[in-house]
Design a protein around this motif. Structure first.
Motif, PDB file in Angstrom:
ATOM      1  N   UNK A 283       0.828  -1.207   0.000  1.00  0.00           N
ATOM      2  CA  UNK A 283       0.000   0.000   0.000  1.00  0.00           C
ATOM      3  C   UNK A 283       0.862   1.257   0.000  1.00  0.00           C
ATOM      4  N   UNK A 284       0.229   2.377  -0.315  1.00  0.00           N
ATOM      5  CA  UNK A 284       0.934   3.660  -0.280  1.00  0.00           C
ATOM      6  C   UNK A 284       1.447   3.957   1.125  1.00  0.00           C
ATOM      7  N   UNK A 285       0.667   3.619   2.142  1.00  0.00           N
ATOM      8  CA  UNK A 285       1.106   3.859   3.521  1.00  0.00           C
ATOM      9  C   UNK A 285       2.312   2.992   3.876  1.00  0.00           C
ATOM     10  N   UNK A 286       2.341   1.770   3.393  1.00  0.00           N
ATOM     11  CA  UNK A 286       3.494   0.904   3.632  1.00  0.00           C
ATOM     12  C   UNK A 286       4.732   1.427   2.906  1.00  0.00           C
ATOM     13  N   UNK A 287       4.559   1.931   1.697  1.00  0.00           N
ATOM     14  CA  UNK A 287       5.680   2.516   0.966  1.00  0.00           C
ATOM     15  C   UNK A 287       6.201   3.748   1.702  1.00  0.00           C
ATOM     16  N   UNK A 288       5.284   4.573   2.178  1.00  0.00           N
ATOM     17  CA  UNK A 288       5.686   5.769   2.915  1.00  0.00           C
ATOM     18  C   UNK A 288       6.434   5.387   4.187  1.00  0.00           C
ATOM     19  N   UNK A 289       5.940   4.390   4.908  1.00  0.00           N
ATOM     20  CA  UNK A 289       6.612   3.955   6.136  1.00  0.00           C
ATOM     21  C   UNK A 289       8.014   3.450   5.848  1.00  0.00           C
ATOM     22  N   UNK A 290       8.178   2.733   4.735  1.00  0.00           N
ATOM     23  CA  UNK A 290       9.517   2.272   4.366  1.00  0.00           C
ATOM     24  C   UNK A 290      10.446   3.453   4.109  1.00  0.00           C
ATOM     25  N   UNK A 291       9.991   4.405   3.318  1.00  0.00           N
ATOM     26  CA  UNK A 291      10.835   5.552   2.985  1.00  0.00           C
ATOM     27  C   UNK A 291      11.249   6.324   4.237  1.00  0.00           C
ATOM     28  N   UNK A 292      10.329   6.487   5.169  1.00  0.00           N
ATOM     29  CA  UNK A 292      10.617   7.254   6.381  1.00  0.00           C
ATOM     30  C   UNK A 292      11.524   6.505   7.355  1.00  0.00           C
ATOM     31  N   UNK A 293      11.623   5.187   7.203  1.00  0.00           N
ATOM     32  CA  UNK A 293      12.422   4.402   8.148  1.00  0.00           C
ATOM     33  C   UNK A 293      13.701   3.833   7.536  1.00  0.00           C
ATOM     34  N   UNK A 310       1.086  11.250  -2.404  1.00  0.00           N
ATOM     35  CA  UNK A 310       0.641  10.044  -3.092  1.00  0.00           C
ATOM     36  C   UNK A 310      -0.222  10.382  -4.298  1.00  0.00           C
ATOM     37  N   UNK A 311       0.081   9.739  -5.420  1.00  0.00           N
ATOM     38  CA  UNK A 311      -0.786   9.761  -6.588  1.00  0.00           C
ATOM     39  C   UNK A 311      -1.109   8.312  -6.966  1.00  0.00           C
ATOM     40  N   UNK A 312      -2.224   8.147  -7.649  1.00  0.00           N
ATOM     41  CA  UNK A 312      -2.656   6.815  -8.025  1.00  0.00           C
ATOM     42  C   UNK A 312      -1.950   6.328  -9.287  1.00  0.00           C
ATOM     43  N   UNK A 313      -1.902   5.022  -9.419  1.00  0.00           N
ATOM     44  CA  UNK A 313      -1.281   4.409 -10.594  1.00  0.00           C
ATOM     45  C   UNK A 313      -1.828   4.983 -11.895  1.00  0.00           C
ATOM     46  N   UNK A 314      -3.153   5.089 -11.991  1.00  0.00           N
ATOM     47  CA  UNK A 314      -3.762   5.569 -13.235  1.00  0.00           C
ATOM     48  C   UNK A 314      -3.439   7.029 -13.522  1.00  0.00           C
ATOM     49  N   UNK A 315      -3.013   7.780 -12.501  1.00  0.00           N
ATOM     50  CA  UNK A 315      -2.573   9.158 -12.704  1.00  0.00           C
ATOM     51  C   UNK A 315      -1.175   9.219 -13.299  1.00  0.00           C
ATOM     52  N   UNK A 316      -0.372   8.198 -13.035  1.00  0.00           N
ATOM     53  CA  UNK A 316       1.066   8.262 -13.281  1.00  0.00           C
ATOM     54  C   UNK A 316       1.537   7.478 -14.497  1.00  0.00           C
ATOM     55  N   UNK A 317       0.647   6.687 -15.097  1.00  0.00           N
ATOM     56  CA  UNK A 317       0.944   6.119 -16.412  1.00  0.00           C
ATOM     57  C   UNK A 317       0.249   6.987 -17.452  1.00  0.00           C
ATOM     58  N   UNK A 318       0.643   6.841 -18.720  1.00  0.00           N
ATOM     59  CA  UNK A 318      -0.013   7.640 -19.753  1.00  0.00           C
ATOM     60  C   UNK A 318      -1.513   7.353 -19.742  1.00  0.00           C
ATOM     61  N   UNK A 319      -2.299   8.381 -19.491  1.00  0.00           N
ATOM     62  CA  UNK A 319      -3.753   8.210 -19.430  1.00  0.00           C
ATOM     63  C   UNK A 319      -4.415   9.573 -19.466  1.00  0.00           C
ATOM     64  N   UNK A 320      -5.722   9.620 -19.713  1.00  0.00           N
ATOM     65  CA  UNK A 320      -6.414  10.916 -19.679  1.00  0.00           C
ATOM     66  C   UNK A 320      -6.554  11.485 -18.274  1.00  0.00           C
ATOM     67  N   UNK A 321      -6.035  10.792 -17.262  1.00  0.00           N
ATOM     68  CA  UNK A 321      -6.022  11.345 -15.908  1.00  0.00           C
ATOM     69  C   UNK A 321      -4.789  12.216 -15.644  1.00  0.00           C
ATOM     70  N   UNK A 322      -3.831  12.237 -16.559  1.00  0.00           N
ATOM     71  CA  UNK A 322      -2.584  12.969 -16.313  1.00  0.00           C
ATOM     72  C   UNK A 322      -2.789  14.455 -16.004  1.00  0.00           C
ATOM     73  N   UNK A 323      -3.616  15.201 -16.750  1.00  0.00           N
ATOM     74  CA  UNK A 323      -3.770  16.624 -16.428  1.00  0.00           C
ATOM     75  C   UNK A 323      -4.308  16.865 -15.027  1.00  0.00           C
ATOM     76  N   UNK A 324      -5.256  16.049 -14.567  1.00  0.00           N
ATOM     77  CA  UNK A 324      -5.771  16.214 -13.200  1.00  0.00           C
ATOM     78  C   UNK A 324      -4.694  15.918 -12.178  1.00  0.00           C
ATOM     79  N   UNK A 325      -3.822  14.963 -12.485  1.00  0.00           N
ATOM     80  CA  UNK A 325      -2.717  14.650 -11.575  1.00  0.00           C
ATOM     81  C   UNK A 325      -1.749  15.821 -11.477  1.00  0.00           C
ATOM     82  N   UNK A 326      -1.509  16.502 -12.590  1.00  0.00           N
ATOM     83  CA  UNK A 326      -0.654  17.693 -12.581  1.00  0.00           C
ATOM     84  C   UNK A 326      -1.247  18.748 -11.645  1.00  0.00           C
ATOM     85  N   UNK A 327      -2.551  18.963 -11.751  1.00  0.00           N
ATOM     86  CA  UNK A 327      -3.205  19.964 -10.903  1.00  0.00           C
ATOM     87  C   UNK A 327      -3.121  19.581  -9.426  1.00  0.00           C
TER      88      UNK A 327
END
Length: 340
Positions: A283-293, A310-327
């Motif tokens: 999970x994103x929380x588990x990834x964050x905990x790893x980075x902080x420790x 945190x951003x979602x997978x669908x925001x970060x691969x090429x997709x029509x969600x990219x502009x909203x992720x930028x915002x």
């Protein structure tokens, strides 16, 4: 890049319509029989290669969430035999094209295969290198062509001539190129143009508010991995998401899309912010905990100040969600104080 779960959606409110500028796609079509396009040959440039479609595909199989939502955003669910993606595609209630998920068939929650494509009676597969296409699996545009099935390769995933490194153009231009190409192929040029102008306007609005010069925070994208971080170079969507949101991408000099680096590269470049890609069994929380420790990162600015977004997978691969992720990222970066 092979991912196990597309994650939750981010609403993309469409902006005012502007005038569409060119998107770098070369497209030609015959002038005959344009009533329904079924007999009209269309030639596209896809990943540096000319590909001719004798007719408009009617049974497209897509692989993964971003690719599938490109088709939905263009209103092409009626041209799809179905889509392949893992079990949890996330909350899609906020995306403008959510109805596509109700209309198109979910073919499999496992990996796309040649057998699945044949069973679906597909006439085209829309996937990418490491987004479905793979020599190891025996599923490539060449093998499908031998079976009489056409392919379209996601531009973010195009191989660039350096082994299996990927990416041939800036990430948002890759999205606009695919929208333009597919708009021509399926006869929905006007819809593609509206999407692109809306996206350009949304991004332009964000850029006008973004920090400038030395006030721009430095940003590292963390996808996964503990021994080595899996991250993105300048040809994957996070590069444009970070830079257009007002950040400096610390691995923007890496001529690849998705790849692994050493932690020493992250420590040396000392990012102000780390963006976590939310997907997969961790999970994103588990990834964050790893980075902080993780001890080697203890003195990295983003870790010291707990600036992890945190951003979602669908925001970060090429997709029509990219502009909203930028915002979304831009709003966070504006809260980061300048160094000094």
């Amino acid at each position: 890049m092979t991912h196990s779960r597309p994650a939750a959606a981010m609403a993309a409110a469409l902006a005012l319509l502007l005038t569409l500028s060119g998107c770098g796609a070369e497209v030609s079509s015959s002038s005959a029989a344009r009533d329904d396009g079924r007999s009209t040959a269309v030639t596209l440039e896809n990943c540096g290669r000319k590909v001719t479609f004798a007719k408009r595909p009617e049974r497209v199989v897509t692989n993964d969430v971003g690719i599938t939502e490109i088709m939905f955003a263009l209103g092409l669910e009626d041209r799809m035999a179905g889509f392949v993606m893992p079990d949890d595609k996330g909350d899609v209630s906020g995306i403008p094209w959510k109805s596509g998920y109700d209309k198109a068939k979910w073919l499999s929650r496992n990996e796309i295969t040649k057998e699945l494509v044949l069973d679906a009676r597909a006439d085209m597969v829309f996937a990418g290198w490491n987004y479905g296409f793979s020599e190891d699996k025996g599923l490539t545009p060449d093998t499908l062509r031998g079976l009489g099935i056409e392919s379209y390769v996601l531009t973010e995933s195009c191989r660039n001539g350096r082994g299996k490194a990927r990416g041939i153009m800036p990430p948002l231009e890759a999205l606009y190129t695919d929208l333009t190409n597919l708009g021509k192929l399926f006869g929905v040029e006007d819809r593609a143009a509206r999407l692109i102008t809306d996206f350009r306007a949304q991004v332009a609005d964000v850029r006008a508010k973004a920090p400038k010069g030395a006030d721009r925070p430095t940003v590292f994208l963390y996808d996964s991995g503990q021994d080595k971080p899996f991250t993105s170079g300048r040809f994957a969507a996070p590069h444009d998401i970070i830079t257009l949101a007002g950040g400096d991408h610390v691995l923007g000099d890496l001529d690849d899309s998705w790849t692994a680096v050493g932690w020493e590269s992250v420590v040396e470049r000392d990012p102000d912010v780390i963006v976590v890609n939310d997907y997969g069994d961790t999970t994103a929380e588990q990834k964050k905990a790893f980075l902080l420790s993780y001890p080697p990162l203890a003195q990295v600015s983003a870790v010291k100040h707990r600036r992890i977004f945190t951003l979602d997978y669908a925001d970060l691969v090429e997709s029509p969600r990219n502009p909203a992720a930028i915002a979304a990222l831009a709003a966070y970066l504006r809260t980061v104080p300048p160094r000094g």
